[in-house]
Design a protein around this motif. Structure first.
Motif, PDB file in Angstrom:
ATOM      1  N   CYS A   3       0.847  -1.203   0.000  1.00 10.85           N
ATOM      2  CA  CYS A   3       0.000   0.000   0.000  1.00 10.85           C
ATOM      3  C   CYS A   3       0.883   1.254   0.000  1.00 10.85           C
ATOM      4  O   CYS A   3       0.622   2.210  -0.747  1.00 10.85           O
ATOM      5  CB  CYS A   3      -0.915   0.022   1.227  1.00 10.85           C
ATOM      6  N   GLU A   4       1.919   1.225   0.839  1.00  9.26           N
ATOM      7  CA  GLU A   4       2.834   2.372   0.935  1.00  9.26           C
ATOM      8  C   GLU A   4       3.525   2.616  -0.413  1.00  9.26           C
ATOM      9  O   GLU A   4       3.596   3.749  -0.894  1.00  9.26           O
ATOM     10  CB  GLU A   4       3.880   2.059   2.014  1.00  9.26           C
ATOM     11  N   ASP A   5       4.026   1.539  -1.039  1.00 11.72           N
ATOM     12  CA  ASP A   5       4.725   1.653  -2.322  1.00 11.72           C
ATOM     13  C   ASP A   5       3.815   2.242  -3.402  1.00 11.72           C
ATOM     14  O   ASP A   5       4.221   3.108  -4.181  1.00 11.72           O
ATOM     15  CB  ASP A   5       5.239   0.282  -2.788  1.00 11.72           C
ATOM     16  N   VAL A   6       2.558   1.751  -3.438  1.00 16.33           N
ATOM     17  CA  VAL A   6       1.613   2.244  -4.452  1.00 16.33           C
ATOM     18  C   VAL A   6       1.318   3.717  -4.187  1.00 16.33           C
ATOM     19  O   VAL A   6       1.340   4.556  -5.105  1.00 16.33           O
ATOM     20  CB  VAL A   6       0.316   1.399  -4.461  1.00 16.33           C
ATOM     21  N   GLN A   7       1.074   4.043  -2.911  1.00 19.71           N
ATOM     22  CA  GLN A   7       0.727   5.434  -2.571  1.00 19.71           C
ATOM     23  C   GLN A   7       1.872   6.387  -2.884  1.00 19.71           C
ATOM     24  O   GLN A   7       1.656   7.510  -3.330  1.00 19.71           O
ATOM     25  CB  GLN A   7       0.318   5.515  -1.093  1.00 19.71           C
ATOM     26  N   LYS A   8       3.103   5.927  -2.686  1.00 21.15           N
ATOM     27  CA  LYS A   8       4.276   6.791  -2.948  1.00 21.15           C
ATOM     28  C   LYS A   8       4.707   6.774  -4.412  1.00 21.15           C
ATOM     29  O   LYS A   8       5.686   7.406  -4.785  1.00 21.15           O
ATOM     30  CB  LYS A   8       5.463   6.315  -2.108  1.00 21.15           C
TER      31      LYS A   8
END
Ligand code: KIV
Length: 269
Positions: A253-258
């Motif tokens: 989720c963090e990777d996609v959001q960033k």
């Protein structure tokens, strides 16, 4: 066309039983689907139980009562598709073995016929002796299950260690005499399990029954750390897969959001 299809290399019921006299401890785990069954089969487990714990650890119910025969069959088919080495045993869900011998044969017959499993397990000892011998006479191998019987949770008022010595001995002897090929001993004092293991000629498979049994069984999701909440005393957690999954999903989720996933190596020109 050959009339002799390729033989399965799966452990057979007689080979499972012979382990008792060979003094080789039996390893059993539950599985409910193709990927997990494939992994534990490849790891060398002796037998896979498609347990009615399916109801709790996969379906999210708070007991084993709700799971149906059709659902057990649906999941057992996934398991047998994956397994090449282990013996596959399927639980008879409540109340599929409690409606008389005829109905039990019909239900267990469906399990063997539709799933390709080699045996059934049912909760019961002396009270199920007639059903066990009816199934065995019909060519259906039966693993009995005595001590704590989760399908009786409402009658027992919870999941408790079973300490009625006379009842346990009677149940074990009656199940063995009726032709069961093995017995699960759940949540009983370890001295009683040792006594039963000496008393009967078939393998005892313990869960919360100490070290003297001929083999051990655990619920896969418990031992992998995939279940949440209370972990019973008899469970040893060999992995923290639940935590690994949560961490992996958080990272995703963090990777996609960033905007860090997908990277160039995951993309096409
Ligand atoms: O259903 C199940 O998973 C079982 C094991 C706990 C033995 O019966």
């Amino acid at each position: 066309m050959s009339t002799h299809p390729a033989k399965s290399a799966r452990l057979t019921v007689p080979q499972f039983v012979a382990r008792k006299t060979e003094g080789k401890r039996l390893t059993v785990l539950t599985a409910y689907d193709y990927p997990m069954a494939r992994l534990i089969d490849e790891a060398g487990i002796d037998a896979i139980l498609v347990g009615d714990t399916l109801s709790m650890v996969v379906q999210g119910h708070d007991s084993t009562i709700p799971v149906t025969l059709d659902e057990m069959i649906y999941h057992a088919k996934m398991v047998t598709r994956a397994v090449t080495n282990a013996l596959v045993i399927v639980d008879m869900p409540f109340p599929s073995n409690l409606l008389g011998v005829h109905e039990a044969i019909r239900n267990a017959g469906r399990i063997l016929k539709e799933t390709g499993a080699q045996a059934v397990k049912l909760e019961g000892g002396a009270d199920q002796a007639e059903v066990i011998s009816g199934l065995v006479n019909a060519g259906i191998p039966v693993m009995a299950h005595i001590g704590l019987r989760p399908q009786l949770v409402h009658q027992m008022g919870g999941y408790k260690v079973q300490r009625d010595h006379e009842r346990l001995m009677n149940d074990a002897q009656a199940a063995a005499d009726a032709g069961a090929f093995s017995i699960v001993l759940e949540c009983i004092p370890q001295e009683y399990a040792a006594e039963i293991t000496k008393m009967i000629p078939i393998p005892t498979i313990g869960i919360g029954a100490g070290t003297s049994c001929d083999g051990q069984v655990l619920v896969l999701h418990d031992m992998l750390g995939l279940t949440s909440g209370h972990v019973p005393r008899f469970v040893k957690q060999y992995a923290g897969i639940g935590e690994s999954i949560t961490n992996a999903v958080r990272q995703y989720c963090e990777d996609v959001q960033k905007g860090e996933f997908p990277g160039p190596e995951h993309s096409f020109r």
